[in-house]
Design a protein around this motif. Structure first.
Motif, PDB file in Angstrom:
ATOM      1  N   ARG A  11      44.709 -98.165  44.291  1.00 33.36           N
ATOM      2  CA  ARG A  11      44.015 -99.198  43.515  1.00 33.36           C
ATOM      3  C   ARG A  11      42.626 -98.673  43.228  1.00 33.36           C
ATOM      4  O   ARG A  11      41.914 -98.271  44.152  1.00 33.36           O
ATOM      5  CB  ARG A  11      43.947-100.491  44.331  1.00 33.36           C
ATOM      6  CG  ARG A  11      43.011-101.566  43.770  1.00 33.36           C
ATOM      7  CD  ARG A  11      43.728-102.397  42.734  1.00 33.36           C
ATOM      8  NE  ARG A  11      43.001-103.619  42.459  1.00 33.36           N
ATOM      9  CZ  ARG A  11      42.082-103.720  41.495  1.00 33.36           C
ATOM     10  NH1 ARG A  11      41.782-102.692  40.745  1.00 33.36           N
ATOM     11  NH2 ARG A  11      41.461-104.871  41.290  1.00 33.36           N
ATOM     12  N   LYS A  12      42.242 -98.662  41.954  1.00 30.51           N
ATOM     13  CA  LYS A  12      40.958 -98.089  41.529  1.00 30.51           C
ATOM     14  C   LYS A  12      40.876 -96.654  42.049  1.00 30.51           C
ATOM     15  O   LYS A  12      41.713 -95.841  41.714  1.00 30.51           O
ATOM     16  CB  LYS A  12      39.785 -98.949  41.985  1.00 30.51           C
ATOM     17  CG  LYS A  12      39.723-100.309  41.322  1.00 30.51           C
ATOM     18  CD  LYS A  12      38.450-101.029  41.711  1.00 30.51           C
ATOM     19  CE  LYS A  12      38.339-102.369  41.032  1.00 30.51           C
ATOM     20  NZ  LYS A  12      37.088-103.027  41.355  1.00 30.51           N
ATOM     21  N   GLU A  13      39.880 -96.331  42.870  1.00 28.04           N
ATOM     22  CA  GLU A  13      39.764 -94.957  43.388  1.00 28.04           C
ATOM     23  C   GLU A  13      40.309 -94.833  44.813  1.00 28.04           C
ATOM     24  O   GLU A  13      40.242 -93.758  45.406  1.00 28.04           O
ATOM     25  CB  GLU A  13      38.289 -94.506  43.377  1.00 28.04           C
ATOM     26  CG  GLU A  13      37.727 -94.273  41.983  1.00 28.04           C
ATOM     27  CD  GLU A  13      38.357 -93.073  41.272  1.00 28.04           C
ATOM     28  OE1 GLU A  13      38.523 -92.015  41.899  1.00 28.04           O
ATOM     29  OE2 GLU A  13      38.682 -93.219  40.086  1.00 28.04           O
ATOM     30  N   ALA A  14      40.836 -95.910  45.372  1.00 27.88           N
ATOM     31  CA  ALA A  14      41.297 -95.921  46.758  1.00 27.88           C
ATOM     32  C   ALA A  14      42.767 -95.497  46.867  1.00 27.88           C
ATOM     33  O   ALA A  14      43.590 -95.855  46.027  1.00 27.88           O
ATOM     34  CB  ALA A  14      41.131 -97.308  47.352  1.00 27.88           C
ATOM     35  N   VAL A  15      43.074 -94.738  47.933  1.00 32.85           N
ATOM     36  CA  VAL A  15      44.441 -94.311  48.219  1.00 32.85           C
ATOM     37  C   VAL A  15      44.747 -94.662  49.670  1.00 32.85           C
ATOM     38  O   VAL A  15      43.984 -94.308  50.574  1.00 32.85           O
ATOM     39  CB  VAL A  15      44.614 -92.787  48.003  1.00 32.85           C
ATOM     40  CG1 VAL A  15      46.039 -92.372  48.321  1.00 32.85           C
ATOM     41  CG2 VAL A  15      44.248 -92.399  46.592  1.00 32.85           C
ATOM     42  N   ALA A  16      45.858 -95.369  49.901  1.00 37.18           N
ATOM     43  CA  ALA A  16      46.231 -95.789  51.252  1.00 37.18           C
ATOM     44  C   ALA A  16      47.607 -95.260  51.618  1.00 37.18           C
ATOM     45  O   ALA A  16      48.543 -95.341  50.825  1.00 37.18           O
ATOM     46  CB  ALA A  16      46.226 -97.305  51.345  1.00 37.18           C
ATOM     47  N   LYS A  17      47.717 -94.710  52.821  1.00 38.69           N
ATOM     48  CA  LYS A  17      49.009 -94.316  53.375  1.00 38.69           C
ATOM     49  C   LYS A  17      49.334 -95.356  54.442  1.00 38.69           C
ATOM     50  O   LYS A  17      48.581 -95.519  55.399  1.00 38.69           O
ATOM     51  CB  LYS A  17      48.926 -92.916  53.971  1.00 38.69           C
ATOM     52  CG  LYS A  17      48.729 -91.838  52.920  1.00 38.69           C
ATOM     53  CD  LYS A  17      48.568 -90.474  53.581  1.00 38.69           C
ATOM     54  CE  LYS A  17      48.363 -89.400  52.548  1.00 38.69           C
ATOM     55  NZ  LYS A  17      46.983 -89.322  52.078  1.00 38.69           N
ATOM     56  N   VAL A  18      50.442 -96.049  54.254  1.00 43.42           N
ATOM     57  CA  VAL A  18      50.774 -97.180  55.117  1.00 43.42           C
ATOM     58  C   VAL A  18      52.093 -96.951  55.836  1.00 43.42           C
ATOM     59  O   VAL A  18      53.062 -96.494  55.230  1.00 43.42           O
ATOM     60  CB  VAL A  18      50.864 -98.482  54.280  1.00 43.42           C
ATOM     61  CG1 VAL A  18      51.232 -99.664  55.144  1.00 43.42           C
ATOM     62  CG2 VAL A  18      49.563 -98.740  53.546  1.00 43.42           C
ATOM     63  N   LYS A  19      52.121 -97.265  57.143  1.00 42.84           N
ATOM     64  CA  LYS A  19      53.351 -97.220  57.923  1.00 42.84           C
ATOM     65  C   LYS A  19      53.555 -98.606  58.521  1.00 42.84           C
ATOM     66  O   LYS A  19      52.628 -99.170  59.097  1.00 42.84           O
ATOM     67  CB  LYS A  19      53.237 -96.198  59.054  1.00 42.84           C
ATOM     68  CG  LYS A  19      53.196 -94.766  58.581  1.00 42.84           C
ATOM     69  CD  LYS A  19      53.164 -93.810  59.772  1.00 42.84           C
ATOM     70  CE  LYS A  19      53.076 -92.395  59.271  1.00 42.84           C
ATOM     71  NZ  LYS A  19      51.807 -91.752  59.574  1.00 42.84           N
ATOM     72  N   ILE A  20      54.766 -99.156  58.366  1.00 44.19           N
ATOM     73  CA  ILE A  20      55.071-100.426  59.025  1.00 44.19           C
ATOM     74  C   ILE A  20      56.293-100.232  59.912  1.00 44.19           C
ATOM     75  O   ILE A  20      57.180 -99.442  59.613  1.00 44.19           O
ATOM     76  CB  ILE A  20      55.286-101.584  58.027  1.00 44.19           C
ATOM     77  CG1 ILE A  20      56.545-101.398  57.186  1.00 44.19           C
ATOM     78  CG2 ILE A  20      54.081-101.798  57.146  1.00 44.19           C
ATOM     79  CD1 ILE A  20      56.924-102.644  56.412  1.00 44.19           C
ATOM     80  N   PHE A  21      56.279-100.945  61.037  1.00 44.59           N
ATOM     81  CA  PHE A  21      57.381-100.870  61.983  1.00 44.59           C
ATOM     82  C   PHE A  21      57.491-102.197  62.709  1.00 44.59           C
ATOM     83  O   PHE A  21      56.508-102.948  62.793  1.00 44.59           O
ATOM     84  CB  PHE A  21      57.202 -99.707  62.968  1.00 44.59           C
ATOM     85  CG  PHE A  21      55.773 -99.448  63.361  1.00 44.59           C
ATOM     86  CD1 PHE A  21      55.201-100.071  64.452  1.00 44.59           C
ATOM     87  CD2 PHE A  21      54.989 -98.577  62.611  1.00 44.59           C
ATOM     88  CE1 PHE A  21      53.889 -99.840  64.808  1.00 44.59           C
ATOM     89  CE2 PHE A  21      53.664 -98.340  62.956  1.00 44.59           C
ATOM     90  CZ  PHE A  21      53.113 -98.980  64.060  1.00 44.59           C
ATOM     91  N   PRO A  22      58.682-102.533  63.222  1.00 47.52           N
ATOM     92  CA  PRO A  22      58.870-103.819  63.905  1.00 47.52           C
ATOM     93  C   PRO A  22      57.851-103.995  65.024  1.00 47.52           C
ATOM     94  O   PRO A  22      57.559-103.063  65.768  1.00 47.52           O
ATOM     95  CB  PRO A  22      60.286-103.724  64.475  1.00 47.52           C
ATOM     96  CG  PRO A  22      60.973-102.741  63.594  1.00 47.52           C
ATOM     97  CD  PRO A  22      59.927-101.754  63.180  1.00 47.52           C
ATOM     98  N   GLY A  23      57.296-105.199  65.108  1.00 51.95           N
ATOM     99  CA  GLY A  23      56.279-105.476  66.129  1.00 51.95           C
ATOM    100  C   GLY A  23      55.871-106.936  66.112  1.00 51.95           C
ATOM    101  O   GLY A  23      56.644-107.816  65.751  1.00 51.95           O
ATOM    102  N   SER A  24      54.597-107.165  66.460  1.00 50.97           N
ATOM    103  CA  SER A  24      54.114-108.534  66.627  1.00 50.97           C
ATOM    104  C   SER A  24      53.132-108.971  65.544  1.00 50.97           C
ATOM    105  O   SER A  24      52.545-110.038  65.639  1.00 50.97           O
ATOM    106  CB  SER A  24      53.438-108.657  67.995  1.00 50.97           C
ATOM    107  OG  SER A  24      52.379-107.716  68.081  1.00 50.97           O
ATOM    108  N   GLY A  25      52.918-108.141  64.521  1.00 53.39           N
ATOM    109  CA  GLY A  25      52.027-108.533  63.435  1.00 53.39           C
ATOM    110  C   GLY A  25      50.639-107.930  63.502  1.00 53.39           C
ATOM    111  O   GLY A  25      49.729-108.388  62.822  1.00 53.39           O
ATOM    112  N   LYS A  26      50.447-106.903  64.344  1.00 52.91           N
ATOM    113  CA  LYS A  26      49.137-106.244  64.434  1.00 52.91           C
ATOM    114  C   LYS A  26      48.933-105.356  63.211  1.00 52.91           C
ATOM    115  O   LYS A  26      49.829-104.640  62.797  1.00 52.91           O
ATOM    116  CB  LYS A  26      49.048-105.386  65.691  1.00 52.91           C
ATOM    117  CG  LYS A  26      48.841-106.170  66.961  1.00 52.91           C
ATOM    118  CD  LYS A  26      48.576-105.237  68.125  1.00 52.91           C
ATOM    119  CE  LYS A  26      49.312-105.749  69.345  1.00 52.91           C
ATOM    120  NZ  LYS A  26      49.998-104.730  70.090  1.00 52.91           N
ATOM    121  N   VAL A  27      47.722-105.400  62.666  1.00 49.09           N
ATOM    122  CA  VAL A  27      47.398-104.570  61.509  1.00 49.09           C
ATOM    123  C   VAL A  27      46.182-103.718  61.852  1.00 49.09           C
ATOM    124  O   VAL A  27      45.146-104.243  62.252  1.00 49.09           O
ATOM    125  CB  VAL A  27      47.088-105.434  60.259  1.00 49.09           C
ATOM    126  CG1 VAL A  27      46.759-104.557  59.069  1.00 49.09           C
ATOM    127  CG2 VAL A  27      48.258-106.352  59.942  1.00 49.09           C
TER     128      VAL A  27
END
Length: 129
Positions: A11-27
């Motif tokens: 988004r705009k100039e930002a780049v994010a690498k995201v990993k999600i895995f089963p858990g309790s909702g911690k970000v």
């Protein structure tokens, strides 16, 4: 058992690498808790929006690495990454995420500065005499 999923968001100039895995909702964003990295509630809500829309809040943990841009662009990049990873992990949620615009990359970028002008669209002051 389902391992997890990863995705990239921009988004705009930002780049994010995201990993999600089963858990309790911690970000976690760049090793910090969500509220600490994005102190404004607007950005915090933006990041967790895909979970709320897909009715999966609190079921997955998120680990995101984001660079470039400002807070708003970074939050949007993480949101897109989370939505893409969720669509991969939960194929049923892909339809609702797509309809709500979560899987679409926002193409708006900063317009470049033009020569003979003060900025992208701003002109220097005009003097008739």
């Amino acid at each position: 058992m389902v391992e997890g999923a990863s995705a990239t968001g921009r988004r705009k100039e930002a780049v994010a690498k995201v990993k999600i895995f089963p858990g309790s909702g911690k970000v976690q964003v760049n090793g910090k808790p969500l509220g600490e990295y994005f102190p404004r509630t607007v950005e915090e809500a933006t990041v967790v929006e895909p979970f709320v829309i897909a009715n999966l809040a609190g079921k997955y943990d998120v680990a995101a690495s984001v660079r470039g841009g400002g807070p708003h662009g970074q939050a949007g990049a993480v949101r897109l990454g989370v939505a893409r990873a969720l669509a991969r992990l939960e194929p049923d949620s892909k339809g609702i995420l797509g309809k709500s615009g979560m899987l679409t990359r926002d193409p708006r970028m900063k317009e470049r500065k033009k020569y003979g002008q003060a900025a992208a669209r701003k002109r220097f002051q005009f003097s008739k005499r």
